[in-house]
Design an enzyme around this catalytic site. Structure first.
Site, mmCIF file in Angstrom:
data_model
loop_
_atom_site.group_PDB
_atom_site.id
_atom_site.type_symbol
_atom_site.label_atom_id
_atom_site.label_comp_id
_atom_site.label_asym_id
_atom_site.label_seq_id
_atom_site.Cartn_x
_atom_site.Cartn_y
_atom_site.Cartn_z
ATOM 1 N N SER A 74 0.809 -1.216 0.000
ATOM 2 C CA SER A 74 0.000 0.000 0.000
ATOM 3 C C SER A 74 0.845 1.271 0.000
ATOM 4 C CB SER A 74 -0.928 0.008 1.223
ATOM 5 O OG SER A 74 -0.167 -0.038 2.421
ATOM 6 N N ASP A 237 -5.863 6.216 10.791
ATOM 7 C CA ASP A 237 -5.952 4.819 11.234
ATOM 8 C C ASP A 237 -4.776 4.405 12.120
ATOM 9 O OD1 ASP A 237 -3.801 4.220 9.561
ATOM 10 O OD2 ASP A 237 -4.967 3.035 8.134
ATOM 11 N N HIS A 240 -1.119 3.510 8.522
ATOM 12 C CA HIS A 240 -0.566 3.996 7.260
ATOM 13 C C HIS A 240 -0.029 5.423 7.428
ATOM 14 C CE1 HIS A 240 -3.446 0.862 5.967
ATOM 15 N NE2 HIS A 240 -2.537 0.617 5.044
#
Length: 267
Positions: A74, A237, A240
């Site tokens: 990601s 979150d 990340h």
């Protein structure tokens, strides 16, 4: 980095974590780890933004061109931010375009959220489709580390990917597993376990990449202290990176990527 590995697989692998007596110490400690893994699994995490450009050109027309491709998890997509300019790739492209060499950067990403090192073979094939890139940046390892994969095994897949790219005359820069001990989404002592696993992964990655002819940036060592000190380097979150976090990574990667771009121009 992604939430994959912090989820069900990490919970299933806590038998290994229980063996880390230096952290857990007792059966009670192992139960704490298990509970924290369940809590981490049930958190909400950022998802890939479908609107983020996977291909973009940055820099003035007529400047020396540089074809830059990102591979990995990601991180290569910029999960955690909403604008292309805030992704690590977008920020790297702007730094290269605005730097002393003034490149026109043709940026693409073949990264897939949740990827592990075993997924790199498919990404390498995609990266080599069409016009050959000049420089490849690989960001991988967090999902291997959170799933407690064997570092040597994961690093072997990474080394094979680097070797394939080098055989195709692509310069390669690898950002190793970041400092997982800095993440806010996981409580102690599980966070300490993940940090330990990430450091082992980064060491194995470094050896494999150098052996395969790539360049290495130790993201954990170079940027971990910043992430530990500043919660703003993470998106909401807590796992990340935020735009600021990706900026820290981009500046850490820049010297190696700029050197790789110079080497590519001599081909």
């Amino acid at each position: 980095m992604t939430e994959r590995g912090i989820g069900a697989e990490l919970a299933l692998r806590l038998g290994k974590a229980a063996a880390f007596s230096l952290v857990a110490g007792t059966i009670g400690g192992a139960a704490v780890l298990a509970g924290q893994a369940v809590a981490a699994r049930n958190r909400s995490y950022a998802q890939p933004e479908l609107g983020l450009a996977l291909r973009a050109t940055v820099g003035r027309a007529g400047a020396p061109p540089l074809r830059l491709v990102l591979l990995g998890d990601s991180s290569a997509l910029g999960v955690g931010v909403e604008r292309f300019d805030d992704t690590v790739g977008g920020q790297l492209a702007h730094l290269l375009a605005e730097g002393p060499t003034g490149r026109q950067v043709h940026l693409s990403s073949v990264g897939v959220s949740g990827s592990r090192s075993t997924d790199l073979a498919t990404q390498v094939a995609r990266a080599l489709l069409g016009e050959r890139p000049d420089v490849a940046v690989i960001l991988i390892g967090a999902n291997d580390a959170t799933a407690m994969r064997r570092p040597g095994e994961a690093a072997a897949y990474l080394g094979a990917a680097v070797r394939r790219l080098r055989d195709a005359r692509v310069e390669v820069v690898v950002g190793t597993c970041p400092d997982l001990g800095a993440v806010r989404a996981v409580a102690q002592p599980l966070r300490q376990v993940l940090g330990w696993s990430g450091r082992r992964m980064a060491r194995a990655q470094t050896a494999a990449v150098l052996d395969a002819g790539g360049s290495v940036v130790d993201l954990g060592a170079e940027t971990g202290p910043v992430f530990r000190a500043d919660a703003g380097t993470f998106c909401p979150d807590g796992f990340h990176p935020s735009a600021d976090g990706y900026r820290v990574w981009a500046h850490a990667l820049l010297p190696a990527v700029a050197a790789a771009a110079t080497s590519a121009s001599r081909h």
